[in-house]
Design an enzyme around this catalytic site. Structure first.
Site, PDB file in Angstrom:
ATOM      1  N   SER A  46       0.494  -1.364  -0.100  1.00 15.73           N
ATOM      2  CA  SER A  46      -0.329  -0.113  -0.030  1.00 15.73           C
ATOM      3  C   SER A  46       1.242   1.678   0.056  1.00 15.73           C
ATOM      4  O   SER A  46       0.474   2.146  -0.185  1.00 15.73           O
ATOM      5  CB  SER A  46      -0.255  -0.015   1.191  1.00 15.73           C
ATOM      6  N   ASP A 324      -3.277   7.919   7.661  1.00 12.88           N
ATOM      7  CA  ASP A 324      -4.665   7.024   8.765  1.00 12.88           C
ATOM      8  C   ASP A 324      -3.206   6.091  10.030  1.00 12.88           C
ATOM      9  O   ASP A 324      -2.327   6.678  10.040  1.00 12.88           O
ATOM     10  CB  ASP A 324      -5.496   6.134   8.033  1.00 12.88           C
ATOM     11  N   HIS A 327      -0.504   4.402   6.970  1.00 13.84           N
ATOM     12  CA  HIS A 327       0.500   5.473   5.643  1.00 13.84           C
ATOM     13  C   HIS A 327       0.246   7.068   6.015  1.00 13.84           C
ATOM     14  O   HIS A 327      -0.726   7.862   6.660  1.00 13.84           O
ATOM     15  CB  HIS A 327      -0.976   4.928   4.519  1.00 13.84           C
TER      16      HIS A 327
END
Length: 350
Positions: A46, A324, A327
């Site tokens: 991610s 978040d 990330h």
């Protein structure tokens, strides 16, 4: 006289037409090859994914609110590392593999998939080996050719999902060093395979300080990083640096593998922002996430059965470091990218 001149020139015009068709046909036979364009091939999770994980929160509000203004598959409010490295190479962000049939592949392709690792960390997500398999298939299909790959760059970024999976599987923390060894060994196999496919520059991200992630700093009330977990990152990076050095020593007259020090780039940026926060408490605490959920669980982008948001947003996302609980925000990635540029110059073919 004019008629005679036209008759005399006809063979020449015909020859030029034939030559132009041959040249055009030659261009077409080289897949998407463009000698003036560097291509970027991305592998990882991610931290590099720009749209492959279709069912994830990254395709839901409020992800993407800074860029492109709506959810687009990035695990951030905006740009991620892949976007910045593409801009450094002076190309557009490469197409996510999931969207390969509906977009141009001229700038390369992004195989990174949120939640995946070097090993299998998601039931249905493609680990790094499978991601490389996908590139190999495209090469066999002549989508990318030898000429395409020779001037290309590969980016490899894995942000610790392997370690999360290791701990979740109830393994003893005392076994983590042997796990790190096996992880780096497999990563070494993977990056060599990427190079053997024909890519001459491979950038490998070091592991970020996992003890500084908001889901971890929750235990310190977001006042400090957890040094014990940062030691895991340090041990990982030490072994990875040794491995990359050995791999480059095996190359004759060239340096194929370049490391990107995400660890110190993260720490340096966090410390700078912490100092500013201490001096002015109205500024964002870099150890807190902008999109906050319910602690350890990342509920950013999720709603309950009544459609009520299960998260809250900070006042100014553009001042945050973390978007978040794991990330970075676009602001965070931009700061990290700025500190990586000296290493990135080793990738630039221009």
């Amino acid at each position: 006289m004019a008629k005679q001149l036209i008759i005399m020139l006809l063979p020449l015009l015909l020859l030029l037409f034939i030559l132009s068709e041959v040249v055009e046909g030659t261009k077409k036979s080289y897949g998407v090859y463009d000698k003036n364009s560097v291509k970027l091939f991305v592998f990882g999770d991610s931290y590099a994914d720009t749209g492959n994980f279709m069912g994830s929160p990254s395709y839901k509000q409020p992800y993407g609110i800074t860029f492109p203004g709506k959810p687009a598959g990035r695990f951030s409010d905006g740009r991620v590392l892949t976007d910045y490295i593409a801009s450094f190479l002076k190309i557009k962000t490469p197409t996510p593999y999931a969207l390969r049939n509906s977009s141009t592949l001229q700038n390369g392709i992004n195989f990174a998939y949120g939640g995946t690792g070097v090993f299998q960390t998601l039931t249905n997500g493609p680990n790094m080996t499978v991601q490389i398999d996908s590139l190999e298939k495209l090469i066999k299909q002549n989508v990318y050719t030898k000429q395409d790959l020779q001037s290309s760059v590969a980016l490899v970024v894995n942000s610790g999902n392997d370690y999360t999976a290791f701990l979740v599987n109830n393994r003893s923390i005392t076994e983590i060093k042997s796990f790190t060894t096996s992880l780096i060994n497999q990563l070494s196999i993977n990056v060599q395979r990427i190079h053997n496919l024909g890519i001459n520059k491979v950038a490998i991200g070091l592991l970020e300080p996992i003890g500084c992630l908001p889901e971890i700093t929750l235990v310190t009330f977001h006042l400090s990083c957890v040094d014990l977990l940062n030691l895991v990152s340090e041990d990982h990076n030490k072994l990875l640096l040794q491995t990359v050095l050995q791999l480059n020593q095996q190359q004759v007259g060239k340096s194929v593998y370049v490391t990107l020090d995400l660890y110190n780039a993260f720490l340096s940026t966090i410390k700078t922002m912490q100092k500013k926060h201490d001096e002015n408490s109205t500024l964002m605490n870099p150890l807190k996430s902008c999109c906050e959920g319910d602690g350890l669980t990342n509920t950013c982008g999720k709603v309950d059965d009544n459609g009520e948001k299960k998260y809250s947003l900070c006042e100014k996302p553009k001042l945050s470091f973390f978007w978040d609980n794991v990330h970075p925000s676009q602001n965070g990635w931009h700061a990290v990218y700025t500190l990586l540029q000296s290493s990135l110059h080793q990738l630039n073919y221009r």
